[in-house]
Motif scaffolding. Structure first.
Motif, PDB file in Angstrom:
ATOM      1  N   MET A   1       0.830  -1.210   0.000  1.00 42.12           N
ATOM      2  CA  MET A   1       0.000   0.000   0.000  1.00 42.12           C
ATOM      3  C   MET A   1       0.857   1.249   0.000  1.00 42.12           C
ATOM      4  SD  MET A   1      -3.129   0.383  -0.395  1.00 42.12           S
ATOM      5  CE  MET A   1      -3.519   1.988  -1.056  1.00 42.12           C
ATOM      6  N   GLU A   2       1.920   1.252   0.795  1.00 44.06           N
ATOM      7  CA  GLU A   2       2.724   2.477   0.902  1.00 44.06           C
ATOM      8  C   GLU A   2       3.570   2.716  -0.353  1.00 44.06           C
ATOM      9  OE1 GLU A   2       4.915   1.870   4.536  1.00 44.06           O
ATOM     10  OE2 GLU A   2       6.157   0.296   3.708  1.00 44.06           O
ATOM     11  N   ALA A   3       3.529   1.770  -1.292  1.00 49.92           N
ATOM     12  CA  ALA A   3       4.230   1.962  -2.569  1.00 49.92           C
ATOM     13  C   ALA A   3       3.249   2.255  -3.703  1.00 49.92           C
ATOM     14  CB  ALA A   3       5.058   0.726  -2.907  1.00 49.92           C
ATOM     15  N   PHE A   4       2.000   2.550  -3.358  1.00 52.30           N
ATOM     16  CA  PHE A   4       0.997   2.688  -4.422  1.00 52.30           C
ATOM     17  C   PHE A   4       1.036   4.064  -5.086  1.00 52.30           C
ATOM     18  CE2 PHE A   4      -3.450   2.457  -6.168  1.00 52.30           C
ATOM     19  CZ  PHE A   4      -3.143   1.453  -7.070  1.00 52.30           C
ATOM     20  N   ASP A   5       1.618   5.034  -4.390  1.00 56.20           N
ATOM     21  CA  ASP A   5       1.779   6.347  -5.032  1.00 56.20           C
ATOM     22  C   ASP A   5       3.227   6.535  -5.514  1.00 56.20           C
ATOM     23  OD1 ASP A   5      -0.791   7.208  -4.975  1.00 56.20           O
ATOM     24  OD2 ASP A   5      -0.468   8.875  -3.582  1.00 56.20           O
ATOM     25  N   ALA A   6       3.975   5.453  -5.581  1.00 51.87           N
ATOM     26  CA  ALA A   6       5.354   5.545  -6.080  1.00 51.87           C
ATOM     27  C   ALA A   6       5.319   5.863  -7.562  1.00 51.87           C
ATOM     28  CB  ALA A   6       6.069   4.226  -5.852  1.00 51.87           C
ATOM     29  N   ILE A   7       6.208   6.748  -7.991  1.00 49.14           N
ATOM     30  CA  ILE A   7       6.256   7.093  -9.418  1.00 49.14           C
ATOM     31  C   ILE A   7       7.713   7.074  -9.895  1.00 49.14           C
ATOM     32  CG2 ILE A   7       4.141   8.486  -9.313  1.00 49.14           C
ATOM     33  CD1 ILE A   7       5.873  11.013  -9.349  1.00 49.14           C
ATOM     34  N   PRO A   8       7.919   6.717 -11.165  1.00 51.25           N
ATOM     35  CA  PRO A   8       9.301   6.656 -11.653  1.00 51.25           C
ATOM     36  C   PRO A   8       9.933   8.032 -11.850  1.00 51.25           C
ATOM     37  CG  PRO A   8       7.755   6.139 -13.418  1.00 51.25           C
ATOM     38  CD  PRO A   8       6.951   6.278 -12.166  1.00 51.25           C
ATOM     39  N   TYR A   9       9.130   9.085 -11.656  1.00 48.04           N
ATOM     40  CA  TYR A   9       9.633  10.451 -11.780  1.00 48.04           C
ATOM     41  C   TYR A   9      10.199  10.951 -10.451  1.00 48.04           C
ATOM     42  CZ  TYR A   9       6.512  10.189 -15.841  1.00 48.04           C
ATOM     43  OH  TYR A   9       5.871   9.808 -16.998  1.00 48.04           O
ATOM     44  N   ASN A  10      10.141  10.120  -9.420  1.00 48.00           N
ATOM     45  CA  ASN A  10      10.546  10.521  -8.071  1.00 48.00           C
ATOM     46  C   ASN A  10      11.950  11.121  -8.054  1.00 48.00           C
ATOM     47  OD1 ASN A  10      10.237  10.719  -5.257  1.00 48.00           O
ATOM     48  ND2 ASN A  10      11.182   8.719  -4.922  1.00 48.00           N
ATOM     49  N   ALA A  11      12.905  10.422  -8.642  1.00 53.73           N
ATOM     50  CA  ALA A  11      14.297  10.882  -8.613  1.00 53.73           C
ATOM     51  C   ALA A  11      14.426  12.236  -9.306  1.00 53.73           C
ATOM     52  CB  ALA A  11      15.205   9.848  -9.285  1.00 53.73           C
TER      53      ALA A  11
END
Lengths: 475, 443
Positions: free
Chosen positions: A319-329
């Motif tokens: 769940m805590e990775a559900f708003d993860a995006i590859p644009y983070n970095a």
């Protein structure tokens, strides 16, 4: 040669942290280097900090870079490596790794396990050291898992495959401690066995509380020692020293800035929580690890002065990775955070160059900035940037040699060099396979003759699939 | 006249109803497109520079230099760009598994050992966030498979039917290409297979908690054989007199398998399992697709001899054994394809669904031919699942699942500029891009 080395060592010692300087000055001799003068010639050199050199060469003396450029000549005593058509970049630095650990990575019985130390369980025979070398990795931050709000003590290693455990340790690198926030320390995804009592904490409120309780104790403990030391140096002879507490010692080091905090985290609010707690107790978070929602609070991370060490494109496994995006970095970099891409996984570490490259597509990062995320940026995060992370005169000769631009999916590591010594050589690896296969067969035959069942080893305990975060959800 | 009028009004009602329910995709399917000036990689032949691809009614209607552009077609100037068939992720759990650790969002593995009647498509949520995220990478269609190893559920042997569908549409009925594309079997584990610790999958059939035994294995195989035998009897009984046979949904589902129409999707990670499975399917005259990892390398001669296609486990996965060469996973696709074995890639779980092209690119870096890698991403899996005439290449008459890119789709920095699914220009917008746009603007 000796003179040059001593000068170099001396200059490195100046300006370094006192603790680091001592270790650097006692740098061991590199007996196993075939020649202490190496010359890598005619390559595209990606220095990371000083641009790209076409048809350049690198002169290595006593394990350190002595010269870099297009017009460097090979001394007569140098071992020459022809790198025509190749790309040389600094060895990759993995800011989050669990390789070379004997036994499990989690001491899950308590919520504060700061007494546990990776240094005690370094396993130099873990094959993943070699496999990550084959991916161009030369240094790695070795951490415990993330089962505890305050986890164990971490250590930075060089991937000196074939050397004993104590020679793996990156001399002078400040040690760290693993913190963890969110689902893992609150044990959201672990199975509770019948009769088992759930461990505190079970909420993010509890995670914050565990950290604040521990630092409250650490502050009191530090005061006891400070009082003791002050009175002792004032000449008070009849003193009983405070009882030593192995759990609190590392936290005092954190308060004194002698130990880096590397905190596993996912969601934005827990990142802000740890910044608040750190400010309350007067310490700094050195890096937020994984930090998949870092893009939501990049401003606050930058203001705290913390680095961010994240994944390229992992998402949705919890769940805590559900708003993860590859644009983070890319977003965090744009907002002024020093960002690295880490592996958290022995396999992922074998293509960190590719993982860094993805930020060119997700967020339009430049080639140079993408490369920094697996070289100089993790070096800065680990406080070892004076030694590694770029190809510059005076730095350790830690290099990865590829047959194409390392940010291309088609690039393959040909050689990995640490301290000027070749630790991985693809040609030699391939050439050596028939002999190894033969040796293995001979051993199996012998075992069979001896009447052993020959059940066949193979899988290792604690085996991980793609991403230990996903398979184990613990690390 | 009255009758004619009546018929007319009925048909007009029918048209009106169709229009009301067709929503956007069907309406858009009427739009024709011409992609012009691009370098087209048809896969069925060599690349064509400066070619035009015409799309009409959801299908590719013309490919080549100077292909006529129909009137009313929307022209997409793709000069400097490249056109490829949309990529095919040959194993996923897309739509069935939203958040891996949150059980309520995971509908992959049913209880029970033999469930041939279950169909993945039933559990695919067309509104899953994974669908737009995955298609933005140029993956236009996927297989979703039930009961893949290592993902909960109760040690199923026959886990159900895998479904093939497009990654665009309002409902599964609109999305599906082949509701039943394969029957998934986790091949029982044999003793002496070695390894096993890594990667999960295929490890079913062993006695719970214990090492696999030959007796367990033989019992499972006997059960499997009984299922197939009963399905054969059921088929002939139905043929003889279907009114006298009590309907059996499990046997009904297995009929197309025993007839050799529906492929058996065999998950097996050990060489001895694969050898047994190949011999078994050969004897039972079942069409087999093998889903496996490095064990394929150990039995490649057999796989070639029996013409068994292989869907590889994610190649960017830690090796099982300590003794294997470090690049075993990476050289495997090239080794197999060089022998003429049909290879495809899959992500299995969804977390790394978008790494499909990366897997192929790394395979090329480690020796696979570039052509073979493109085929593994497109036509190979299409042929495996029996849709080689509908998907997988850019040829006249095929479903227009296409991507227009600014370079090699395997390269990490390549972007998908246009995406066509079922002949419709489809958005590459997704949850990730939206969060990016939202938070990069945070003051």
């Amino acid at each position: 040669m000796k003179r040059g080395k001593n000068n170099l060592t001396l200059s490195l010692c100046v300006g370094a942290l006192a603790a680091a300087a001592i270790a650097v000055c006692s740098w061991p001799s590199r007996a196993q280097t075939t020649s202490n003068v190496m010359f890598f010639k005619n390559a595209t050199i990606l220095t990371v900090t000083k641009g790209t050199i076409q048809r350049g060469s690198i002169l290595v003396r006593d394990g350190r870079i002595a010269a870099v450029g297009a017009n460097v000549q090979a001394p007569s005593d140098a071992t020459v490596v022809d790198a025509t058509g190749m790309f040389i970049m600094p060895g990759i630095i993995d800011c989050h790794s669990h390789i070379a650990i004997e036994g499990g990575v989690n001491e899950g019985s308590v919520s504060v396990s700061s007494m546990a130390n990776i240094l005690d369980v370094l396993n130099p025979e873990d094959i993943d050291i070699y496999r990550d070398l084959a991916g161009g990795v030369t240094s790695a931050n070795i951490l415990h898992g993330s089962a505890n709000a305050i986890g164990g003590q971490t250590v930075v290693i060089k991937l000196r495959w074939g050397q004993p455990a104590d020679k793996l340790v990156f001399e002078g690198a400040l040690p760290g401690i693993k913190f963890a926030l969110g689902e893992n320390p609150k044990r959201s995804n672990s199975t509770i066995l019948p009769g088992q009592v759930r461990r505190y904490p079970a909420t993010r409120m509890g995670v914050e509380d565990v950290i604040r309780q521990a630092f409250t104790q650490a502050v009191a403990y530090k005061k006891q020692w400070d009082d003791y030391n002050r009175r002792k140096s004032a000449g008070d002879a009849n003193l009983i020293p405070p009882r030593r507490d192995l759990t609190l010692d590392p936290l005092v080091e954190v308060l004194e800035g002698k130990r880096y905090v590397h905190s596993h985290c996912y969601v934005a609010d827990e990142i802000l929580m740890l910044i608040r707690v750190a400010n309350e107790f007067g310490f700094k978070v050195r890096t937020f690890q994984h930090v998949l929602e870092g893009y939501k609070v990049a401003k606050e991370i930058a203001a705290h002065g913390a680095g961010a060490s994240t994944f390229s494109d992992w998402w949705s496994y919890k769940m805590e990775a559900f708003d993860a995006i590859p644009y983070n970095a890319a977003i965090m970099t744009q907002k002024g955070v020093i960002v690295s891409i880490n592996s958290d996984d022995a396999e992922e570490a074998q293509h960190l160059n590719q993982e860094a490259a993805k930020s060119m597509r997700y967020g339009g990062m430049s080639h140079d900035d993408a490369l920094k995320m697996v070289t100089i940026n993790p070096a800065i995060q680990l406080g070892i940037e004076k030694r590694v992370g770029s190809i510059e005169v005076g730095k350790d000769a830690d290099l990865a040699i590829y047959n194409h631009d390392p940010l291309s999916v088609f690039a393959v590591v040909q050689k990995t060099v640490i301290d000027g010594k070749i630790y991985f050589d693809r040609d030699k690896d391939i050439a050596g396979r028939p002999a190894l296969a033969k040796e293995k067969q001979a051993l199996l035959d012998k075992e069979r003759q001896a009447g052993g069942g020959g059940a066949g080893r193979g899988g290792r305990s604690g085996g991980r699939g793609p991403g230990s975060e996903i398979q184990d959800r613990e690390e | 006249m009255k009758k004619i009028l009546k018929t007319l009004s009925y048909s007009m009602i029918a048209i009106a109803v169709a229009a009301a329910f067709s929503l956007v995709p069907a309406a858009q399917a009427q739009q024709s497109y011409a992609i012009t000036g691009a370098k087209v990689y048809p896969i069925s032949g060599p690349p064509i520079e400066g070619a035009t691809v015409v799309i009409h009614g959801g299908k590719i209607t013309a490919v080549g230099k100077g292909a006529a552009i129909p009137s009313g077609a929307k022209v997409i100037d793709a000069k400097g760009l490249e056109v490829y068939p949309g990529m095919f992720n040959a194993v996923t759990e897309i739509g069935m598994n939203e958040v891996g650790a949150v059980e309520a969002t995971v509908d992959t593995a049913e209880l029970g050992e033999y469930n041939p009647q279950l169909v993945a498509a039933t559990a695919v949520n067309p509104a899953s966030a994974h669908i737009p995220v995955t298609r933005a990478e140029g993956i236009t269609h996927v297989i979703a498979a039930p009961g893949l190893g290592g993902r909960g559920g109760g040690g199923s042997v026959i886990t159900g039917q895998a479904s093939l569908f497009n990654l665009a549409g309002w409902t599964m009925d609109e999305m599906q290409v082949k509701r039943s594309a394969a029957m998934v079997v986790n091949w029982p584990v044999l003793p002496g297979g070695g390894g096993g610790g890594r990667g999960g999958g295929g490890g079913r059939g062993a006695a719970a908690g214990g090492a696999p035994s030959r007796a367990d294995y033989d019992r499972r195989i006997a059960e499997l054989t009984e299922w197939f035998e009963r399905a054969r009897h059921y088929a002939s009984a139905m043929q003889a007199n279907k009114y006298s046979v009590e309907r059996d949904l499990k046997l009904e589902a297995l009929v197309s398998v025993v007839k050799g129409d529906l492929p058996l999707f065999v998950v097996a990670n050990q060489a001895n399992q694969i050898s047994e499975a190949v011999a078994y399917c050969d004897k039972q005259k079942l069409k087999m697709i093998l889903a496996t990892g490095t064990a394929a390398g150990e039995v490649k001669v057999l796989l070639k001899e029996k013409n068994v296609p292989v869907i590889l486990r994610p190649t960017l996965t830690l090796l099982r054994g300590e003794d294997e060469p470090y690049d075993s996973n990476l050289t495997l696709p090239g080794q197999l394809s060089a022998m003429g074995i049909k290879v495809a890639f899959g992500s299995y779980g969804n977390e790394f669904a978008r790494r499909l092209a990366q897997q192929a690119g790394v395979a090329v870096a480690f020796g696979m031919s570039h052509d073979d890698a493109l085929k593994a991403l497109t036509i190979n899996p299409a042929e495996m699942f029996g849709v080689g005439k509908e998907l997988g290449t850019i040829e006249t008459g095929k479903i227009a699942n296409l991507i227009v890119t600014n370079g090699d789709p395997m390269e990490l920095s390549t972007e998908v500029r246009y995406l066509f699914i079922n002949g419709q220009l489809t958005s590459t917008d997704n949850k990730h891009k939206q969060l990016y746009e939202e938070y990069r603007k945070r003051p």
